[in-house]
Design a protein around this motif. Structure first.
Motif, PDB file in Angstrom:
ATOM      1  N   LYS A  62     -17.491  36.089 -60.423  1.00 62.37           N
ATOM      2  CA  LYS A  62     -16.311  35.289 -60.759  1.00 62.37           C
ATOM      3  C   LYS A  62     -15.626  34.808 -59.484  1.00 62.37           C
ATOM      4  N   ALA A  63     -15.544  35.691 -58.492  1.00 61.10           N
ATOM      5  CA  ALA A  63     -14.925  35.327 -57.214  1.00 61.10           C
ATOM      6  C   ALA A  63     -15.743  34.253 -56.495  1.00 61.10           C
ATOM      7  N   ILE A  64     -17.070  34.372 -56.583  1.00 61.16           N
ATOM      8  CA  ILE A  64     -17.946  33.373 -55.963  1.00 61.16           C
ATOM      9  C   ILE A  64     -17.757  32.017 -56.635  1.00 61.16           C
ATOM     10  N   ALA A  65     -17.677  32.012 -57.955  1.00 61.78           N
ATOM     11  CA  ALA A  65     -17.491  30.754 -58.690  1.00 61.78           C
ATOM     12  C   ALA A  65     -16.173  30.082 -58.291  1.00 61.78           C
ATOM     13  N   GLU A  66     -15.136  30.871 -58.130  1.00 61.60           N
ATOM     14  CA  GLU A  66     -13.827  30.322 -57.736  1.00 61.60           C
ATOM     15  C   GLU A  66     -13.881  29.750 -56.321  1.00 61.60           C
ATOM     16  N   LYS A  67     -14.498  30.489 -55.407  1.00 59.79           N
ATOM     17  CA  LYS A  67     -14.604  30.034 -54.019  1.00 59.79           C
ATOM     18  C   LYS A  67     -15.467  28.775 -53.933  1.00 59.79           C
ATOM     19  N   ALA A  68     -16.573  28.761 -54.663  1.00 63.08           N
ATOM     20  CA  ALA A  68     -17.469  27.599 -54.650  1.00 63.08           C
ATOM     21  C   ALA A  68     -16.765  26.358 -55.189  1.00 63.08           C
ATOM     22  N   LEU A  69     -15.949  26.541 -56.215  1.00 61.11           N
ATOM     23  CA  LEU A  69     -15.183  25.415 -56.770  1.00 61.11           C
ATOM     24  C   LEU A  69     -14.219  24.859 -55.722  1.00 61.11           C
ATOM     25  N   GLU A  70     -13.546  25.745 -55.031  1.00 59.28           N
ATOM     26  CA  GLU A  70     -12.601  25.333 -53.978  1.00 59.28           C
ATOM     27  C   GLU A  70     -13.321  24.522 -52.894  1.00 59.28           C
ATOM     28  N   THR A 135     -24.400  31.739 -51.427  1.00 64.43           N
ATOM     29  CA  THR A 135     -25.776  31.573 -51.927  1.00 64.43           C
ATOM     30  C   THR A 135     -26.570  32.857 -51.746  1.00 64.43           C
ATOM     31  N   GLU A 136     -26.292  33.589 -50.668  1.00 58.55           N
ATOM     32  CA  GLU A 136     -26.993  34.863 -50.475  1.00 58.55           C
ATOM     33  C   GLU A 136     -26.684  35.827 -51.627  1.00 58.55           C
ATOM     34  N   SER A 137     -25.429  35.858 -52.030  1.00 62.50           N
ATOM     35  CA  SER A 137     -25.034  36.756 -53.120  1.00 62.50           C
ATOM     36  C   SER A 137     -25.676  36.364 -54.444  1.00 62.50           C
ATOM     37  N   VAL A 138     -25.687  35.052 -54.744  1.00 62.35           N
ATOM     38  CA  VAL A 138     -26.253  34.652 -56.038  1.00 62.35           C
ATOM     39  C   VAL A 138     -27.769  34.795 -56.040  1.00 62.35           C
ATOM     40  N   VAL A 139     -28.400  34.649 -54.874  1.00 60.05           N
ATOM     41  CA  VAL A 139     -29.860  34.820 -54.794  1.00 60.05           C
ATOM     42  C   VAL A 139     -30.246  36.283 -54.959  1.00 60.05           C
ATOM     43  N   THR A 140     -29.495  37.181 -54.337  1.00 60.88           N
ATOM     44  CA  THR A 140     -29.867  38.599 -54.340  1.00 60.88           C
ATOM     45  C   THR A 140     -29.282  39.398 -55.509  1.00 60.88           C
ATOM     46  N   LYS A 141     -28.151  38.939 -56.072  1.00 62.72           N
ATOM     47  CA  LYS A 141     -27.493  39.716 -57.126  1.00 62.72           C
ATOM     48  C   LYS A 141     -27.299  38.943 -58.425  1.00 62.72           C
ATOM     49  N   GLY A 142     -27.465  37.627 -58.372  1.00 64.84           N
ATOM     50  CA  GLY A 142     -27.177  36.805 -59.538  1.00 64.84           C
ATOM     51  C   GLY A 142     -28.302  36.779 -60.554  1.00 64.84           C
ATOM     52  N   ASN A 143     -28.104  35.985 -61.591  1.00 63.82           N
ATOM     53  CA  ASN A 143     -29.068  35.842 -62.677  1.00 63.82           C
ATOM     54  C   ASN A 143     -30.440  35.465 -62.116  1.00 63.82           C
ATOM     55  N   ALA A 144     -31.409  36.336 -62.304  1.00 61.03           N
ATOM     56  CA  ALA A 144     -32.747  36.132 -61.729  1.00 61.03           C
ATOM     57  C   ALA A 144     -33.415  34.867 -62.263  1.00 61.03           C
ATOM     58  N   ASN A 145     -33.032  34.440 -63.447  1.00 61.80           N
ATOM     59  CA  ASN A 145     -33.621  33.223 -64.013  1.00 61.80           C
ATOM     60  C   ASN A 145     -33.184  31.962 -63.260  1.00 61.80           C
ATOM     61  N   ALA A 146     -32.131  32.099 -62.456  1.00 59.10           N
ATOM     62  CA  ALA A 146     -31.617  30.945 -61.712  1.00 59.10           C
ATOM     63  C   ALA A 146     -31.748  31.146 -60.205  1.00 59.10           C
ATOM     64  N   VAL A 147     -32.643  32.033 -59.796  1.00 61.08           N
ATOM     65  CA  VAL A 147     -32.775  32.336 -58.369  1.00 61.08           C
ATOM     66  C   VAL A 147     -33.177  31.109 -57.567  1.00 61.08           C
TER      67      VAL A 147
END
Length: 208
Positions: A62-70, A135-147
């Protein structure tokens, strides 16, 4: 035509880029790449939120999504800002130069315009660099279907940073204030090194 480039249709914007006008140019394209990179990182984070399998990283996503939007919103504005800075340089070159006073005023305006035209893409590069840890966080911890989306975000962030830095470098070549040039070059070299190292580290974590 819409005065703000970010509000143009993709078709109209691409046509404007393709025209014989020098703007929008490489700096604006760097901002576009950065904005799209942030969008992809935001997407992967949003695809992770709400999934039972990823409940432990939900707050982080959620924090990543907010930062990415900013970041996305800032870089979309930077598309126009970079073009505007170049326009100011071009306007200064067209100033009168008949008298000695006019020549001095014109030269000072050119130098100030060039400093702005170097500072704006440096800011775009610094902002785009902030996307890489997301991007490092979403690649290593995020939904694997969207890696792969996260990996594309990583590569686009790299492209955004390095593209923006090219635009800094070309403007520095014409700036006479050597203290300014040295300080900017030091920043450019630091950002460039961090970006290349970060991208390699993230891509090395790719399952592909």
């Amino acid at each position: 035509m819409n005065s703000m480039m970010k509000n143009m249709t993709l078709v109209d914007f691409a046509a404007k880029v393709a025209s014989n006008s020098p703007v929008p140019g490489g700096g604006s394209m760097a901002a576009v790449c950065g904005a799209l990179s942030a969008s992809l990182a935001e997407m992967v984070a949003n695809l992770t939120v709400g999934k039972k399998k990823y409940v432990e990283v939900e707050s982080e996503m959620k924090a990543i999504a907010e930062k990415a939007l900013e970041i996305r919103e800032k870089l979309l504005d930077d598309i126009q800002r970079d073009s505007d800075s170049y326009d100011k340089v071009m306007a200064s070159y067209k100033m009168p130069k008949e008298t000695d006073d006019e020549k001095i005023i014109r030269q000072n305006a050119i130098q100030e315009g060039l400093k702005l035209a170097a500072s704006v893409p440096l800011d775009i590069a610094e902002t785009s660099l902030e996307i890489l840890p997301l991007t490092e966080s979403v690649v290593t911890k995020g939904n694997a279907n969207a890696v792969t989306d996260g990996l594309v975000a990583c590569m686009m962030a790299r492209t955004a940073v390095l593209s923006a830095l090219f635009n800094v470098k070309i403007n520095l070549d014409s700036i006479t204030d050597q203290d300014f040039v040295k300080a900017m070059k030091d920043k450019v070299n630091s950002i460039e090194t961090k970006t290349i190292e970060s991208e390699k580290k993230i891509l090395d974590k790719s399952p592909f």
